[in-house]
Design a protein around this motif. Structure first.
Motif, PDB file in Angstrom:
ATOM      1  N   ALA A 459       0.826  -1.216   0.000  1.00 58.87           N
ATOM      2  CA  ALA A 459       0.000   0.000   0.000  1.00 58.87           C
ATOM      3  C   ALA A 459       0.856   1.260   0.000  1.00 58.87           C
ATOM      4  O   ALA A 459       0.482   2.263  -0.598  1.00 58.87           O
ATOM      5  N   THR A 460       2.008   1.195   0.659  1.00 62.29           N
ATOM      6  CA  THR A 460       2.815   2.416   0.796  1.00 62.29           C
ATOM      7  C   THR A 460       4.008   2.456  -0.154  1.00 62.29           C
ATOM      8  O   THR A 460       4.756   3.430  -0.155  1.00 62.29           O
ATOM      9  N   SER A 461       4.188   1.409  -0.965  1.00 61.55           N
ATOM     10  CA  SER A 461       5.305   1.413  -1.912  1.00 61.55           C
ATOM     11  C   SER A 461       5.191   2.595  -2.860  1.00 61.55           C
ATOM     12  O   SER A 461       4.124   2.864  -3.404  1.00 61.55           O
ATOM     13  N   ASN A 462       6.301   3.268  -3.045  1.00 60.57           N
ATOM     14  CA  ASN A 462       6.280   4.480  -3.886  1.00 60.57           C
ATOM     15  C   ASN A 462       6.086   4.185  -5.365  1.00 60.57           C
ATOM     16  O   ASN A 462       5.815   5.097  -6.143  1.00 60.57           O
ATOM     17  N   ARG A 463       6.256   2.922  -5.778  1.00 60.03           N
ATOM     18  CA  ARG A 463       6.045   2.636  -7.200  1.00 60.03           C
ATOM     19  C   ARG A 463       4.838   1.711  -7.424  1.00 60.03           C
ATOM     20  O   ARG A 463       4.745   1.023  -8.429  1.00 60.03           O
ATOM     21  N   GLY A 464       3.912   1.718  -6.464  1.00 57.28           N
ATOM     22  CA  GLY A 464       2.781   0.797  -6.588  1.00 57.28           C
ATOM     23  C   GLY A 464       3.181  -0.574  -6.082  1.00 57.28           C
ATOM     24  O   GLY A 464       4.319  -0.777  -5.644  1.00 57.28           O
ATOM     25  N   ALA A 465       2.224  -1.527  -6.133  1.00 62.40           N
ATOM     26  CA  ALA A 465       2.449  -2.831  -5.500  1.00 62.40           C
ATOM     27  C   ALA A 465       3.789  -3.418  -5.926  1.00 62.40           C
ATOM     28  O   ALA A 465       4.085  -3.508  -7.111  1.00 62.40           O
ATOM     29  N   CYS A 466       4.585  -3.802  -4.933  1.00 65.14           N
ATOM     30  CA  CYS A 466       5.939  -4.244  -5.210  1.00 65.14           C
ATOM     31  C   CYS A 466       6.473  -4.989  -3.997  1.00 65.14           C
ATOM     32  O   CYS A 466       6.212  -4.600  -2.861  1.00 65.14           O
ATOM     33  N   HIS A 467       7.199  -6.066  -4.256  1.00 66.78           N
ATOM     34  CA  HIS A 467       7.791  -6.828  -3.149  1.00 66.78           C
ATOM     35  C   HIS A 467       9.191  -6.335  -2.810  1.00 66.78           C
ATOM     36  O   HIS A 467       9.754  -6.700  -1.808  1.00 66.78           O
ATOM     37  N   LEU A 468       9.769  -5.518  -3.699  1.00 63.16           N
ATOM     38  CA  LEU A 468      11.183  -5.152  -3.560  1.00 63.16           C
ATOM     39  C   LEU A 468      11.388  -3.823  -2.857  1.00 63.16           C
ATOM     40  O   LEU A 468      12.498  -3.312  -2.819  1.00 63.16           O
ATOM     41  N   ARG A 469      10.330  -3.239  -2.334  1.00 62.18           N
ATOM     42  CA  ARG A 469      10.491  -1.979  -1.616  1.00 62.18           C
ATOM     43  C   ARG A 469      10.617  -2.230  -0.119  1.00 62.18           C
ATOM     44  O   ARG A 469      11.263  -1.477   0.588  1.00 62.18           O
ATOM     45  N   ALA A 470       9.961  -3.278   0.377  1.00 64.68           N
ATOM     46  CA  ALA A 470      10.069  -3.656   1.793  1.00 64.68           C
ATOM     47  C   ALA A 470       9.728  -5.135   1.866  1.00 64.68           C
ATOM     48  O   ALA A 470       8.570  -5.505   1.999  1.00 64.68           O
ATOM     49  N   TYR A 471      10.734  -5.978   1.785  1.00 67.28           N
ATOM     50  CA  TYR A 471      10.508  -7.417   1.698  1.00 67.28           C
ATOM     51  C   TYR A 471      10.382  -8.009   3.104  1.00 67.28           C
ATOM     52  O   TYR A 471      11.250  -8.715   3.583  1.00 67.28           O
ATOM     53  N   THR A 472       9.250  -7.705   3.746  1.00 67.55           N
ATOM     54  CA  THR A 472       9.068  -8.204   5.112  1.00 67.55           C
ATOM     55  C   THR A 472       8.874  -9.716   5.144  1.00 67.55           C
ATOM     56  O   THR A 472       8.931 -10.312   6.208  1.00 67.55           O
ATOM     57  N   VAL A 473       8.663 -10.319   3.977  1.00 64.89           N
ATOM     58  CA  VAL A 473       8.631 -11.788   3.874  1.00 64.89           C
ATOM     59  C   VAL A 473       9.890 -12.361   4.539  1.00 64.89           C
ATOM     60  O   VAL A 473       9.859 -13.402   5.192  1.00 64.89           O
ATOM     61  N   SER A 474      10.975 -11.645   4.359  1.00 65.53           N
ATOM     62  CA  SER A 474      12.251 -12.072   4.908  1.00 65.53           C
ATOM     63  C   SER A 474      12.140 -12.309   6.410  1.00 65.53           C
ATOM     64  O   SER A 474      12.616 -13.323   6.926  1.00 65.53           O
ATOM     65  N   SER A 475      11.508 -11.393   7.103  1.00 65.09           N
ATOM     66  CA  SER A 475      11.330 -11.535   8.547  1.00 65.09           C
ATOM     67  C   SER A 475      10.142 -12.443   8.880  1.00 65.09           C
ATOM     68  O   SER A 475      10.250 -13.366   9.684  1.00 65.09           O
ATOM     69  N   GLU A 476       9.012 -12.202   8.227  1.00 69.45           N
ATOM     70  CA  GLU A 476       7.771 -12.880   8.617  1.00 69.45           C
ATOM     71  C   GLU A 476       7.754 -14.366   8.259  1.00 69.45           C
ATOM     72  O   GLU A 476       7.117 -15.163   8.926  1.00 69.45           O
ATOM     73  N   ILE A 477       8.453 -14.740   7.196  1.00 69.95           N
ATOM     74  CA  ILE A 477       8.458 -16.147   6.779  1.00 69.95           C
ATOM     75  C   ILE A 477       9.826 -16.791   6.982  1.00 69.95           C
ATOM     76  O   ILE A 477       9.953 -17.878   7.536  1.00 69.95           O
ATOM     77  N   LEU A 478      10.879 -16.099   6.514  1.00 68.17           N
ATOM     78  CA  LEU A 478      12.214 -16.722   6.546  1.00 68.17           C
ATOM     79  C   LEU A 478      12.977 -16.462   7.838  1.00 68.17           C
ATOM     80  O   LEU A 478      14.000 -17.091   8.101  1.00 68.17           O
ATOM     81  N   GLY A 479      12.497 -15.503   8.654  1.00 69.74           N
ATOM     82  CA  GLY A 479      13.167 -15.253   9.931  1.00 69.74           C
ATOM     83  C   GLY A 479      14.449 -14.452   9.827  1.00 69.74           C
ATOM     84  O   GLY A 479      15.327 -14.575  10.669  1.00 69.74           O
TER      85      GLY A 479
END
Lengths: 618, 156
Positions: A459-479
């Motif tokens: 929602a807050t990515s400056n270029r529209g929906a994108c995984h590469l602006r804040a990849y919280t998957v890294s923390s939330e899934i991969l730890g």
């Protein structure tokens, strides 16, 4: 230093190429690549200007570590105003052309205006020339690449080029370099074609001398230490080289965050058939695996790239020998968008569609997601065979995907509609709520109901929906760097902000964001500090990251975006996940957004406050 | 004991770390154009192959040089260019069957691999051990080992 201190300004209207010194004050504040390119864009153009008009600018920018021995130091970014989102766009690519720009002695190339006729730019060290592009206009990226190498008789020349889709106005056209690397998202290729600029060819043999580094000894020591960390890390040392980003396919499916069939579902029954593991299995047809080898971009010691082939007997490539050789294969995002999101689990068809995305320069994420939206509208009857010229656009149809890729890549027939992107396509056919986009850009491969942080990140990515602006998957899934619960919203505002700021810095350095599976800022800052003059301590780096994020946001505010644009489609806010660990959950975006604005020092309308600007020196 | 550069193309990812290390070690610059080892990409086959001087025993470049500017380094076995003797006539570049000695327009001299005096920078930089520096009398050891491994699987 790290910078060559040379900017090449190309005025396409006047047909001139001139050198100017890099603004070193800005380099100290914004580092390079994404940050520095965004600063130039922000200073030089009106954010309200037409994205596809002559007043938009197109900037190719390297970072100070681009062209060095620092692991992954070969990245460049294309910065412009996006025709897809209407906001700032920054698309990052690997391959080899970024380093070649540095070898030729340039930090950045700024294109402005619009050429009256098709041209391409040829750079050989300090000499830059605009040449007529008649012989390559109308050709695919692959054909143009071949022709340009033949014309200049230089196999070592590196080329960035747009394909037929961009020429026909496809709004998510990519700029392809080195045949299968891409500045892929947000339609940066569409802007390039709108300026009648077909290609950029670069050849440099000046290099980056030891004298150009602030402390060459410390640089060799810190980059060697960094390489050791990458080699010993399970993700960057084992997972990514072996399976590429496709290592994620089964992982994300298992946690119930695999967007499927236009994000109606969160689990794809065919995931294991299109996974990284499946790419290693012998095919029934010819007994060969899809994957030929892994491959590296310039200076990269991870080598996550996939080089694949398609079974010559497969229906997509029968009698088409141009697709029988090896080329860039499926990465996770492409496999998801072309596969799970369309419900198709045929690896050969997905690889074929991926080849076509590279051949003619279209973003496979936006393309796949747009086809998925079209398939849902076909199912609902909003799109019919009358629109498609007879093609049954049904979920799970490999024939439909192969056809869609062909007509979209070439910009013909219904392919022009698919080229509008999901938002405009769904509006055109009267079903705007079915577009899975933020700010007009299609989602990537993580369902924000199952990974709550990603909802706020999108929602807050400056270029529209994108995984590469804040990849919280890294923390939330991969730890990585530490595990957080993917199903809760608490703490995610801070997590998203931290990832956004750190990533902004990495994207401005010349390094690849994938290093951050293993590297923290403690590994990155010493490499920058050794290469560049000035203070590049961890704290300084994080402040630069935050400054860049706010600069981009301010551009978007000035372009007319407000908090209303920081939203998600109703499906993700109202329809609970149908299965898996997140069953029944919707995205908790409304709970996270006010806290995020607060942490950012923005108003609740999403405006960067004067106080925040002053604090960051904006 | 003499050592040889040993190249296993199947392990190469095409990252060019070797080219960067070579140019930096020998020319003080990160610059693939100045590297004495080159990585070739065979796109349609999906293959990468590093290639450099094999340090021929009867080195044609050395034989062809009219001013004796290429000499044997007895410690490493490499054939080294003496920069203060080389006149830049390029005869060696014609004589070499492998194309691994080349003229440098900046210096007016020829350039070739000299094994970095016995500690090759490319080997240290290679992340996948596609380039190794091994006993020159047993460059086939790895392959012998692979066959030996087959002989103990019970199939032999």
């Amino acid at each position: 230093m790290g910078w060559t201190r040379n900017v090449l300004r190309v005025n396409l209207t006047a047909g001139t190429c001139t050198r100017e010194p890099l603004n070193m004050e800005w380099a100290g504040q914004f580092l390079g690549q994404r940050g520095l390119g965004s600063k130039y864009l922000s200073e030089e153009m009106d954010p309200k200007a037409e994205a596809l008009g002559p007043d938009n600018k197109l900037i190719f920018a390297t970072g100070p570590l681009t062209g060095t021995i620092a692991a992954t130091g070969g990245r460049y970014s294309v910065i412009t105003k996006s025709p897809l989102t209407g906001g700032i766009a920054c698309s990052n690519s690997g391959g080899f052309i970024g380093a070649e720009m540095k070898m030729a002695g340039w930090d950045m190339v700024i294109f402005e205006g619009k050429s009256a006729t098709p041209v391409y730019l040829h750079i050989e060290n300090e000499t830059a020339t605009l040449l007529p592009a008649d012989v390559i206009w109308g050709k695919s990226c692959w054909d143009a690449d071949k022709t340009l190498h033949a014309i200049h008789q230089d196999p070592q020349m590196r080329i960035s080029v747009v394909g037929r889709a961009a020429e026909k106005g496809n709004l998510y056209s990519a700029i392809i370099n080195d045949l299968h690397r891409a500045a892929g998202r947000s339609g940066v290729g569409t802007v390039m074609a709108s300026k009648n600029l077909k290609a950029v060819c670069v050849r440099g043999n000046k290099g980056m001398s030891a004298d150009s580094l602030h402390d060459p000894v410390a640089f060799m020591t810190s980059t060697a230490a960094g390489k050791k960390v990458l080699a010993e890390n399970a993700v960057t040392g084992e997972g990514l080289p072996a399976l590429g980003t496709q290592v994620l396919m089964n992982v994300i499916n298992e946690v119930g965050a695999m967007p499927t069939r236009n994000m109606r579902e969160v689990h794809f029954e065919g995931a294991s058939k299109i996974s990284g593991e499946a790419m290693l299995e012998p095919r029934p047809g010819d007994g060969k695996p899809n994957l030929v080898t892994n491959a590296a971009c310039f200076s990269c010691t991870i080598a996550c790239g996939r080089i694949s082939t398609i079974d010559k007997g497969h229906f997509t490539v029968q009698n088409k020998p141009q697709y029988w050789g090896a080329s860039g294969g499926l990465e996770y995002e492409a496999a998801w968008a072309l596969g799970s999101d369309t419900g198709i689990s045929d690896l050969d068809t997905l690889t074929y569609a991926n080849f076509l995305c590279n051949e003619d320069g279209i973003d496979p994420i936006s393309f796949g997601a747009t086809v998925a939206a079209a398939m849902e509208m076909f199912q609902d009857g909003a799109i019919t065979t009358e629109h498609t010229g007879g093609m049954e656009l049904t979920f799970g149809s490999a024939e439909a995907l192969a056809w869609a890729a062909e007509v979209t890549a070439q910009g013909e027939g219904f392919g022009l509609d698919i080229g509008l992107g999901s938002k405009r396509l769904c509006e055109k056919y009267g079903r705007p709520e079915l577009s899975m986009t933020v700010k007009g850009q299609e989602f990537p491969a993580y369902d924000p109901r199952g990974i709550q942080g990603m909802g706020l990140a999108y929602a807050t990515s400056n270029r529209g929906a994108c995984h590469l602006r804040a990849y919280t998957v890294s923390s939330e899934i991969l730890g990585v760097p530490e595990k957080t619960d993917p199903l809760v919203t608490e703490g995610k505002a801070g997590l998203v902000k931290a990832f956004q700021d750190a990533t902004s810095l990495v994207d401005s350095s010349g390094l690849c964001v994938f290093t951050t599976f293993a590297w923290s800022m403690d590994d990155i800052a010493p490499q920058l500090n050794a290469a560049c003059e000035g203070d590049w301590s961890v704290d300084a780096c994080l402040e630069v990251g935050e400054r860049i994020w706010n600069l981009e946001r301010d551009f978007n505010n000035r372009a007319g975006m407000t908090s209303k644009d920081d939203s998600l489609p109703p499906r993700l806010l109202k329809e609970g996940a149908p299965s898996g660990p997140a069953k029944g959950k919707v995205s908790g975006l409304p709970e996270m957004l006010p806290e995020y604005y607060e942490l950012r020092g923005w108003t609740q309308d999403g405006e960067v406050t004067t106080q925040t600007k002053q604090r960051l020196g904006l | 004991m003499l050592r040889s550069l040993h190249i296993s193309p199947s392990k190469c990812t095409g990252c060019l770390q070797c080219e960067m290390a070579c140019s930096f070690e020998n020319e003080g610059v990160f610059n693939p154009s100045k590297s004495r080892i080159k990585v070739f990409t065979f796109h349609d086959e999906g293959r990468f192959a590093p290639y450099t001087c094999t340090q021929c025993a009867e080195a044609w470049c050395m034989q062809a040089c009219p001013v004796d500017a290429i000499v044997l380094n007895r410690e490493t076995g490499s054939k080294d260019v003496l920069n203060d003797v080389c006149v830049g006539c390029k005869v060696c570049t014609i004589a070499c069957p492998f194309g691994t000695i080349n003229y440098n327009t900046d210096t007016g001299k020829v350039v070739k691999c000299d094994l970095c005096g016995g500690d090759p920078a490319c080997v240290k930089a290679c992340p996948t051990e596609a380039i190794t520096y091994i006993d020159a009398d047993a460059t086939g050891l790895d392959r012998m080992r692979q066959w030996a491994a087959q002989s103990i699987t019970g199939n032999a």
